[in-house]
Design an enzyme around this catalytic site. Structure first.
Site, short mmCIF file in Angstrom:
data_model
loop_
_atom_site.label_atom_id
_atom_site.label_comp_id
_atom_site.label_asym_id
_atom_site.label_seq_id
_atom_site.Cartn_x
_atom_site.Cartn_y
_atom_site.Cartn_z
N ASP A 84 -9.54 -13.69 -39.16
CA ASP A 84 -9.90 -13.91 -37.78
C ASP A 84 -10.54 -12.66 -37.16
O ASP A 84 -10.06 -11.54 -37.37
CB ASP A 84 -8.64 -14.29 -36.99
CG ASP A 84 -8.90 -14.45 -35.50
OD1 ASP A 84 -9.64 -15.38 -35.13
OD2 ASP A 84 -8.37 -13.63 -34.73
N GLU A 130 -14.49 -14.39 -39.86
CA GLU A 130 -15.07 -14.64 -38.55
C GLU A 130 -15.51 -13.28 -38.04
O GLU A 130 -14.72 -12.34 -38.00
CB GLU A 130 -14.07 -15.25 -37.58
CG GLU A 130 -14.70 -15.49 -36.21
CD GLU A 130 -13.69 -15.67 -35.09
OE1 GLU A 130 -14.06 -16.24 -34.06
OE2 GLU A 130 -12.53 -15.22 -35.23
#
Length: 605
Positions: A267, A303
């Site tokens: 993330d 990400e």
């Protein structure tokens, strides 16, 4: 595969040797181990070792033993490397036997990355029960749809009974709300039996605001030289950062080795502050490749809002030096503008020429490859990406963020015409990018996906207030009354309304969308996936009068072509060479608005 040996926390010793407990606590001189359960209240002094480590071996401890660490001031804290915290993040940790579950996937050898068709889901809202067991029962439906990989939103133990998972504070402990560790392993086991890969979303850029006790005994875990939206950054590059880096590398190895996950999604890598010679994301990818990746494919996906293509670089043999792919927000944003006409916020960067921008994403990966971003006041964003193969990009029309960050959690199917979405789904699912769907998207589910959490009273009030103030900069929420209508993230109803109604799949228009997605994925499986392995770079695109044309050169000498009419008027039908794989709103001489044609050349029909 052997069980993962944990360098941190509680480790069962061989031959009935008890449990070794370890904690890195350089800010305290003495620690005591607090055993609970049958030995409730029993305190054992730990041995202080070099460099702030504390350790003790307890012969009579074993699987199921619950424990905490007691600081000199009397505060009891859970193990930051706890394998399980059955009473939530403030409660005791539990010793888990990593060999206690009997696996049935010895024949599983993983799947190559280019075969991935991802399905992102939140365990707590995917089913009424919100458990691993209930989610496992729905896996055959995903296989029938054409999904090859399930991606679970973060499981690291977070405070309360509901949350997205991005506020986790115990990175090794799957949240007890969804079931015991053995039930998560059973979920992965069953997925492998069905031929599905399983990915886990992990958060290495911050800890959540409630239940993180590291500041009390290990300030070296953070580096105040780097400030983030969550305060001092996790210390990946300062003094004593070696132990911190090892903690997260161990975490990545743990999920792959002990739970048999096939890959991780890291993330918000752009929010990881790391000035080391080698970025922690690359170190993690290399450790996985050198460890469990020797025996089966293991994939790391990023990400990264910075579009740092260097983290996706391939070697001469095509093997990734770092991550295998990145979530492609640029594709989403351009497609969202085309679908909805919305141009506020970061969508302003895609508003000038969304068809051309979408084409660049399809052909080259990123739209912003060092280009100035109007939304960022002209600041350059991104790095060149056309040299990367198209499967280096995970593209999507929806995900948890892009739905949940809206005030009312509306899905794209509530915001855009069905015909335009059909065309965009064809562009997504029949491109060489790795596609991803968000749970319920395949049937145009009407349930929203809102931001929800379950913090303690003081933090809950601050989060609710902040959520409403966040939208105050939008015209629609200028008044206090309008902001008051935004659902409270801490209300249980905000959580329960997010469960898709799976019965919708039987009725129009949901059944029609489901049939289209299933058809497109079958075409992908038949015509595109087998030829992605040899793809060396991206493609080329051009736009004339709203007609987008893209060409990609796949492996085995195959050429993939796509034409999509995003204009308001019919366009002359482009002469695509090869076998026509798919047609939508196409006539003999014309390609109608929202029409798509896809062909494959150089293959046996």
């Amino acid at each position: 595969m052997p069980n993962f040996s944990m360098p941190f926390g509680a480790e069962l010793l061989d031959d009935g040797g008890g449990v070794r407990f370890r904690l890195w606590a350089p800010d305290v001189q003495a620690l005591r181990l607090q055993l609970e359960g049958a030995g409730r209240g029993r305190l054992l002094p730990m041995h202080a070792l070099d460099e702030g480590w504390h350790e003790i071996t307890v012969q009579e401890a074993g699987a199921g033993t619950r424990y905490r660490f007691m600081l000199p001031d009397g505060m009891s804290v859970p193990d930051p490397a706890s394998r399980f915290n059955p009473e939530d993040v403030h409660g005791p940790s539990e010793v888990v036997d990593p060999g206690g579950y009997r696996w049935n996937d010895s024949g599983w050898r993983g799947r190559p990355w280019h075969e991935a068709v991802l399905y992102e889901l939140h365990v707590g809202t995917f089913t009424e029960a919100g458990t691993y067991a209930a989610a496992m029962a729905r896996l055959p439906e995903l296989v029938a749809l054409g999904i090859t990989a399930v991606e679970l939103m973060p499981l690291a133990d977070f405070p309360g009974t509901r949350g997205w998972g991005y506020d986790g504070v115990l990175p090794f402990a799957p949240d007890a709300r969804y079931g015991r560790p053995e039930e998560l392993k059973r979920f992965v086991d069953e997925a492998h039996r069905l031929g599905l890969m399983v990915f886990l979303d992990v958060v290495y850029n911050h800890f959540g605001p409630e239940g993180n006790y590291l500041h009390a005994y290990c300030k070296a875990f953070f580096n105040a030289a780097h400030q983030t939206p969550w305060g001092a950054a996790i210390n990946f590059d300062g003094a004593h950062s070696g132990n911190v880096r090892q903690f997260f590398i161990a975490n990545a190895l743990y999920w792959i080795e002990e739970y048999h996950f096939d890959g991780l999604r890291l993330d918000a890598v752009h929010a990881i502050a790391d000035d080391s010679p080698t970025h922690i994301a690359v170190d993690i990818a290399r450790a996985l490749r050198a460890g469990p990746g020797r025996f089966r494919p293991v994939h790391v996906v990023l990400e990264n809002d910075a579009n740092a293509a260097r983290l996706l670089a391939r070697g001469e043999d095509g093997t990734p030096g770092g991550a295998v792919a990145q979530w492609n927000d640029d594709f989403h944003h351009a497609a969202h503008v085309l679908a909805t006409g919305q141009r506020d916020g970061y969508y302003a960067d895609y508003a000038a020429d969304p068809v051309n921008t979408l084409g660049r994403c399809l052909a080259e990966g990123f739209a912003y490859q060092g280009d100035p971003s109007p939304f960022r006041e002209g600041e350059p964003r991104g790095e060149p990406s056309a040299q990367l193969p198209s499967p280096a990009f995970v593209s999507f029309l929806q995900n948890h963020d892009q739905i949940g960050n809206r005030a009312f959690g509306e899905r794209l199917s509530d915001l855009a015409p069905a015909a335009r979405l059909d065309a965009l789904y064809a562009c997504l699912l029949l491109s060489p990018h790795v596609p991803m769907l968000f749970m319920g998207e395949e049937l145009a589910a009407t349930a929203p996906f809102l931001y929800f959490c379950d913090f303690g009273p003081e933090l809950a009030a601050a989060v609710s207030k902040g959520r409403r103030e966040e939208f105050g900069r939008f015209d629609a929420f200028q008044s206090e009354a309008a902001r008051a209508g935004i659902p409270d993230p801490n209300a249980e109803a905000t959580f329960t309304v997010c469960r898709p109604n799976w019965a919708e799949r039987e009725i129009e228009p949901h059944s029609r969308r489901l049939a289209l997605i299933q058809h497109l994925l079958e075409l992908r499986r038949q015509w595109i996936t087998p030829r992605l392995a040899g793809m060396a770079a991206g493609g080329k695109h051009r736009v004339e009068g709203g007609l987008l044309q893209v060409v990609w050169w796949l492996g085995e000498g195959a050429t993939l072509r796509l034409a999509a009419n995003f204009g308001e008027a019919p366009q002359p039908r482009p002469p695509l060479a090869g076998h026509i794989v798919f047609e939508l709103h196409a006539e003999d001489a014309q390609l109608l608005p929202d029409g798509v044609i896809v062909s494959v050349e150089g293959v046996d029909v």
